[in-house]
Scaffold this active site. Structure first.
Site, short mmCIF file in Angstrom:
data_model
loop_
_atom_site.label_atom_id
_atom_site.label_comp_id
_atom_site.label_asym_id
_atom_site.label_seq_id
_atom_site.Cartn_x
_atom_site.Cartn_y
_atom_site.Cartn_z
N GLU A 1 0.83 -1.14 -0.12
CA GLU A 1 0.11 -0.09 -0.25
C GLU A 1 0.87 1.18 0.22
O GLU A 1 0.39 2.45 -0.34
CB GLU A 1 -0.83 0.07 1.18
CG GLU A 1 -2.13 -0.90 1.05
CD GLU A 1 -1.76 -2.48 1.46
OE1 GLU A 1 -0.59 -2.74 1.97
OE2 GLU A 1 -2.64 -3.30 1.58
N PHE B 1 -11.46 -7.24 13.94
CA PHE B 1 -10.36 -8.01 13.05
C PHE B 1 -9.98 -6.94 11.85
O PHE B 1 -10.83 -6.19 11.17
CB PHE B 1 -10.74 -9.24 12.19
CG PHE B 1 -9.78 -9.64 11.15
CD1 PHE B 1 -8.34 -9.94 11.69
CD2 PHE B 1 -9.97 -9.91 9.98
CE1 PHE B 1 -7.42 -10.47 10.89
CE2 PHE B 1 -8.97 -10.20 8.99
CZ PHE B 1 -7.63 -10.63 9.40
N GLN B 2 -8.84 -6.42 11.80
CA GLN B 2 -8.26 -5.48 10.93
C GLN B 2 -8.92 -4.19 11.14
O GLN B 2 -9.03 -3.31 10.27
CB GLN B 2 -8.55 -6.03 9.38
CG GLN B 2 -7.54 -7.13 9.14
CD GLN B 2 -7.40 -7.23 7.62
OE1 GLN B 2 -8.27 -7.12 6.90
NE2 GLN B 2 -6.02 -7.93 7.33
N LYS C 1 -17.46 -0.97 6.12
CA LYS C 1 -18.18 -1.90 5.20
C LYS C 1 -19.51 -1.74 4.86
O LYS C 1 -20.22 -1.89 3.65
CB LYS C 1 -17.58 -3.45 5.67
CG LYS C 1 -17.75 -4.38 4.23
CD LYS C 1 -17.15 -5.66 4.64
CE LYS C 1 -17.47 -6.59 3.34
NZ LYS C 1 -16.29 -8.02 3.74
N MET D 1 24.34 8.91 1.93
CA MET D 1 24.25 10.28 2.35
C MET D 1 24.59 10.00 3.75
O MET D 1 25.27 10.89 4.41
CB MET D 1 22.81 10.72 2.28
CG MET D 1 22.64 11.91 2.93
SD MET D 1 23.80 13.36 2.05
CE MET D 1 22.71 14.14 0.45
C1 TPP Z 1 12.70 5.50 5.13
C2 TPP Z 1 14.00 6.29 5.26
N1 TPP Z 1 14.75 5.90 6.17
C3 TPP Z 1 16.09 6.27 6.56
C4 TPP Z 1 16.54 7.52 5.89
C5 TPP Z 1 17.61 8.34 6.25
N2 TPP Z 1 18.57 8.46 4.90
C6 TPP Z 1 18.53 9.57 4.21
S1 TPP Z 1 19.68 9.24 2.91
C7 TPP Z 1 20.00 7.45 3.40
C8 TPP Z 1 20.84 6.62 2.57
C9 TPP Z 1 20.20 6.27 1.34
O1 TPP Z 1 21.00 5.45 0.54
P1 TPP Z 1 20.99 5.14 -0.98
O2 TPP Z 1 19.64 5.08 -1.50
O3 TPP Z 1 22.07 4.18 -1.39
O4 TPP Z 1 21.55 6.31 -1.74
P2 TPP Z 1 23.03 7.22 -1.67
O5 TPP Z 1 23.05 8.23 -0.55
O6 TPP Z 1 23.96 6.11 -1.47
O7 TPP Z 1 22.99 7.82 -2.99
C10 TPP Z 1 19.35 7.25 4.54
C11 TPP Z 1 19.51 5.80 5.31
C12 TPP Z 1 15.21 8.03 4.92
N3 TPP Z 1 15.59 9.15 4.40
N4 TPP Z 1 14.24 7.37 4.92
#
Ligand code: TPP
Ligand code: MG
Lengths: 186, 581
Positions: free
Chosen positions: B52, B114-115, B164, B482
C-alpha cells in the site's frame, strides 16, 4: 574552507540546528475558534497544539449554534508574539475552522470561568470560609454540617485568588471549566 | 433528480464524476464491495500494487506529473497503516491525493475488530483533512468535498474512511455540483497594496533574487509561464528549491541553479548577499535557510504563498502576500508594467558581475576517473543522452537525489518528482510507475540509490504487470551514501551501519521479475549501456556501479549560514581570488 577542515567527530554539528531562534517574551492569549461541529474536529485542533509544541493552559468547547452545527472552542495559550501569530494562522487554515479571534489582541473582551470549590471544616474556619465566599460573590450550592461547595464565576485570576484563600480553610477539591470569552461591545 | 445506489457504487460514480481515470490500490476484506464495483465497469483503471505504500507514492507520482489529484484505495487496518508514509510525504510536499480506506462495519468500530485500526485517528496529523463516513447518505457528498479540499488552497492529501456496511447500504447519490464545498474557499487573490510594495522593491532593487519553490508548480503551468515572463523582463537572477525545479528552465539565462544545503555556490551566495529577496511559493525550509539568525541578513524580503501559516513561520518578511502564485504574478506583472517596467539597470549589471564571479568557482567540479564511474559523470551522461526527450525524472533519497538535482536540467514543471519535505527512501520506484501510468509514452527514469530502491522494490512486479516501462537507474555505491557522508564529515569517520551489505545481483533480480537488467561499472561502456536502457521497450533495472566514497558538494552543514559552505577540493581550486560576502 574545505570539507576536511571540519573537526572530526565534532559535536557542534548536528543534523538540525538545535538553537532556538526566538527570544521574545511569552504572553497569555485567549483564542476563540469557531468550528464546524463534526467528529474529530476537536482532536484535530488539539493535535495541532501537541504536534507543533504549542501550550494549552485551558480549553472549553460546546456547540453554540445547533442549526448551523457550529461549536466554539476557547483556548488559553501562551507564546511569543510570533508563536501566537503562527497558532492563529495554523488554526485558520484548517478545513473545518470557520473563524479565529484573538480575544487578548483584538480589543477588550470579557473572560469568565466557573469553578466549584469544596471546603471542609468546622468552627471558625467554616465561618471565615463563608465570609470570604460572600466577598467573592460565590454561592453555596451544597452544604453539610462540615462542608460547603461554593460556585463562583470570574476571571481565572479571581478563582486562583479564591482558591488560595480557601486552601488554609480546608479546600479539598476544585473543579474548573476553563475560560469562555467574548469581545466587549456590539 | 436523485439516484439511489449502494455506497460502493457511489464511490466509483463519484470518482468518475471527479474525472478519475486510474486508481492505485490493494484489496482486502473491508473494501471488497468497492472492488466488486470496479470489476463491473471499464472507465476507471485499477493498478494493483504490491504494497500500500507503493499505491500512495504512485498516486503522488501521478499527481506531481499531471497536476491532477492521484487516488489510492486500500483496505482497513494494515492497508491503512501502510499508507501513512505516503500520506505524510504528500502532506510535506503539498501533493493533492485522495486515499480511500475500508473500515470495519460501523457497529464493530471500537471493539478491536479484525483489521480494525483507528484510521482517522492515525492519519489526522498526516492529512490535510480526513473523514470517517458513518452514513451512506453522506458518502458521495464527502468524496466530492474531499477532492475539493485536496486541490484547493495549499494542496494536500485527504483520506476517507468507509466502513463496510456503509458500502453495502443504499442512499441517494449527490452529484459533484451539489456537494457542500462552499465553506472551504481559501483566498487566491493577493492584496493589491502589498503587491504594489513588491513592485516598488522590484523597481529599486540593486541585488535582487527570485527564490522559487514547489508552490509555483502546484499553481499550474500558467504560473511557470508568468514567472518566465517576469524573470525575462526584469533580468533578475532566479534560484529554486529542490521542489521548484523546472518552473524556470535550467537552460534559461537567468538561472543560477538550485539553492540550499546542497545547492549551488552562486545560488546560496546570491541569497546571502541580496538586497531584495522575492520568495515565490517556497517556505524557508531549514534545508534552505541554514542558521536562521544569519539568513540573508541585509535583504528586504517578500513572500508569496497561498498558505498564510507559511508566512512569518520561520523568517520574518517585509512584504507578505497571501495568494495563488498565478493570480499574484499576473497582478505583479500588470502593476509593474503599468508603471513602466522599471529596474535599477546599473545595480543589476554590477550584481550579475558578482554572480558571474561566483559561478566561476564551478562549485560542481569533480575529479573524473577513467576507471571508475563517478556518480556525477553518470548523471552528466544520462542528461546528455536524454536531453530533449519527453522525459520525467523521479528519485529516491540520498546523495544520488542531490546529484540528480545538480546535474540534470529541467526545462518544464511537473517533470521532476522527488520526495523533498519528508525525504522518503522508497518513494522513487513507485512514484515512477505512477508517472508512467499517467504518461505511457514518455521516458520515465527513477534515479535511485541502491539502499532506497530496495525499500519498495516489490513494485517492479506492478511495473511488469501493467507494462510500465520505467527505467530504474541505480547509482550503486554499496553505501547508505548520504549517511556515510555525514559520518565521514561530522561523526569522526565512524561508519556505523551505513554499508549496503548482501546486496542482490540486480541483473538476476531483473530477470526474476521478467524485465531487463543492465550492469555497468566502466565509464567507457556507460553511454552504450544508457542507450540500451532507453531503447529497451519495457522496465529496466540498471545497476550502475559508482565510486563508493564520493561526497556531495557543495554542502552547508545544518545550522551554518550560507556563506559557510563546504566545497569539493576541485571547486576549491577555482576559488582562489573569489571573495565571500
Ligand atoms: C525511509 C527512510 N529511512 C531512513 C532515511 C535516512 N537516510 C537518508 S539518505 C539515506 C541513505 C540512502 O542510501 P542510498 O539510497 O543508497 O542513496 P545514496 O545516498 O547512497 O545515494 C538514509 C538511510 C530516509 N531518508 N528515509
Ligand atoms: Mg547508495
Amino acid at each position: 574552507m574545505s570539507a576536511l577542515n571540519i573537526k572530526k567527530g565534532s559535536t557542534s554539528h548536528s543534523a538540525y540546528d538545535l538553537r532556538s531562534a526566538n527570544s521574545e517574551v511569552e504572553a497569555s492569549h485567549t483564542l476563540a475558534v469557531i468550528v464546524e461541529n463534526e467528529p474529530g474536529v476537536l482532536a484535530r485542533v488539539i493535535g495541532l497544539f501537541s504536534g507543533r509544541g504549542y501550550n494549552i493552559d485551558s480549553l472549553t468547547v460546546a456547540e453554540v449554534d445547533h442549526t448551523g452545527h457550529r461549536s466554539r472552542i476557547t483556548i488559553v495559550t501562551r507564546g511569543t508574539p510570533a508563536v501566537i501569530d503562527q497558532i492563529e494562522a495554523q488554526l485558520k487554515r484548517m478545513v473545518p475552522v470557520h473563524e479565529v479571534q484573538d480575544l487578548t489582541a483584538e480589543g477588550p473582551s470579557v473572560q469568565r470561568e466557573l469553578a466549584l470549590v469544596k471546603v471542609k471544616g468546622k468552627g471558625d474556619h467554616r465561618i471565615e470560609a463563608l465570609r470570604l465566599a460572600e466577598i467573592f460573590r460565590a454561592n453555596v450550592v451544597d452544604s453539610t454540617l462540615e462542608s460547603f461547595v461554593f460556585e463562583m464565576t470570574g476571571t481565572p485570576e479571581k478563582i486562583d485568588a479564591f482558591a488560595d484563600l480557601m486552601r488554609p480553610l480546608g479546600l479539598v477539591e476544585i473543579a474548573r471549566t476553563g475560560v469562555a470569552g467574548l469581545k466587549r461591545g456590539a | 433528480m436523485s439516484k439511489q445506489m449502494t455506497g460502493a457504487k457511489m464511490v466509483v460514480q463519484a470518482l468518475k464524476d471527479q474525472g478519475v481515470e486510474v486508481v492505485f490500490g490493494y484489496p482486502g476484506g473491508a473494501v471488497l464491495p468497492i472492488y466488486d464495483e470496479l470489476f463491473l465497469q471499464n472507465d476507471i483503471r485499477h493498478i494493483l500494487v504490491r504494497h500500500e505504500q507503493g499505491a500512495v507514492h504512485m498516486a503522488e507520482g501521478y499527481a506531481r506529473s499531471t497536476g491532477k489529484p492521484g487516488v489510492a484505495l486500500v483496505t482497513s487496518g494494515p492497508g491503512a497503516t501502510n499508507a501513512v508514509t505516503g500520506l505524510t510525504d504528500a502532506l510535506m510536499d503539498s501533493i493533492p491525493i485522495v486515499v480511500l480506506t475500508g473500515q470495519v462495519p460501523t457497529f464493530m468500530i471500537g471493539t478491536d475488530g479484525f483489521q480494525e485500526a483507528d484510521t482517522v485517528g492515525i492519519t489526522r496529523p498526516c492529512t490535510k483533512m480526513n473523514w470517517l463516513v458513518k452514513d451512506t447518505a453522506k458518502l458521495s457528498d464527502t468524496i466530492h468535498q474531499a477532492f475539493h479540499v485536496a486541490t484547493h488552497g495549499r494542496p494536500g492529501p485527504v483520506l476517507i474512511d468507509i466502513p463496510k456496511d456503509v458500502q453495502f447500504a443504499t442512499a441517494d447519490y449527490v452529484p459533484a455540483e451539489k456537494a457542500k464545498i462552499s465553506h472551504y474557499q481559501p483566498r487566491t487573490e493577493g492584496d493589491r497594496d502589498q503587491i504594489a510594495r513588491l513592485v516598488e522593491l522590484i523597481e529599486s532593487a540593486e541585488r535582487p533574487v527570485f527564490y522559487t519553490g514547489g508552490g509555483v508548480i502546484n499553481s499550474g503551468p500558467r504560473a511557470s509561464q508568468l514567472l518566465r515572463e517576469l524573470v525575462a523582463e526584469t533580468n533578475f537572477p532566479i534560484t529554486s528549491t529542490l521542489m521548484g525545479l523546472g518552473s524556470y528552465p535550467a537552460s534559461g539565462k537567468n538561472w543560477i541553479g538550485m539553492l540550499g544545503m546542497h545547492g549551488l555556490y552562486e545560488a546560496n551566495l546570491a541569497m546571502h548577499g541580496c538586497d531584495v529577496m522575492i520568495n515565490i511559493g517556497a517556505r524557508f525550509d531549514d534545508r534552505i535557510t541554514g542558521r536562521i539568525k544569519d539568513f540573508s541578513p541585509r535583504s528586504k524580503k517578500a513572500h508569496i504563498d497561498i498558505d498564510p501559516s507559511s508566512i512569518n513561520k520561520v523568517i520574518r518578511v517585509d512584504v507578505p502576500i497571501v495568494g495563488d502564485v498565478t493570480k499574484v504574478l499576473e497582478e505583479v506583472l500588470r502593476q509593474w508594467r503599468a508603471r513602466g517596467s522599471k529596474t535599477d539597470q546599473r545595480g543589476l549589471s554590477q550584481w550579475w558581475k558578482q554572480i558571474d564571479e561566483w559561478r566561476a568557482v564551478k562549485c560542481l567540479a569533480y575529479k573524473n576517473s577513467t576507471t571508475t564511474i563517478k556518480p556525477q559523470y553518470a548523471l552528466e551522461r544520462l542528461e546528455a543522452l536524454t536531453k530533449g526527450m519527453d522525459r520525467y525524472i523521479c528519485t529516491e533519497v540520498g546523495q544520488h537525489q542531490m546529484w540528480a538535482a545538480q546535474f540534470l536540467g529541467f526545462e518544464d514543471p511537473n517533470r521532476w518528482m522527488t520526495s523533498g519535505g519528508l525525504g522518503t527512501m522508497g518513494y522513487g520506484l513507485p512514484a515512477s510507475i505512477g508517472v508512467q501510468i499517467a504518461h505511457p509514452d514518455a521516458l520515465v527514469i527513477n534515479v535511485a540509490g541502491e539502499a532506497s530502491w530496495l525499500m519498495n522494490m516489490q513494485e517492479m512486479g506492478t511495473a511488469m504487470q501493467f507494462r510500465a516501462p520505467v527505467k530504474q537507474f541505480i547509482l550503486n555505491n554499496e553505501r547508505l551514501g548520504m549517511v556515510r557522508q555525514w559520518q565521514e564529515l561530522l561523526h569522526g569517520e565512524r561508519y556505523s551501519s551505513s554499508w549496503s551489505e548482501s546486496l542482490p545481483d540486480f541483473v538476476k533480480l531483473a530477470e526474476a521479475f521478467g524485465c531487463k537488467g543492465i550492469k555497468c561499472d566502466d565509464p567507457k561502456d556507460l553511454d552504450d549501456a544508457i542507450m540500451e536502457m532507453i531503447r529497451y521497450d519495457g522496465p529496466v533495472i540498471f545497476d550502475c556501479l559508482v565510486e563508493k566514497h564520493e561526497n556531495c558538494f557543495p554542502m552547508i552543514p545544518s545550522g551554518k549560514p550560507h556563506n559557510e559552505m563546504l566545497l569539493s577540493a576541485d571547486a576549491e581550486a577555482f576559488r582562489s581570488g573569489a571573495v565571500l560576502v
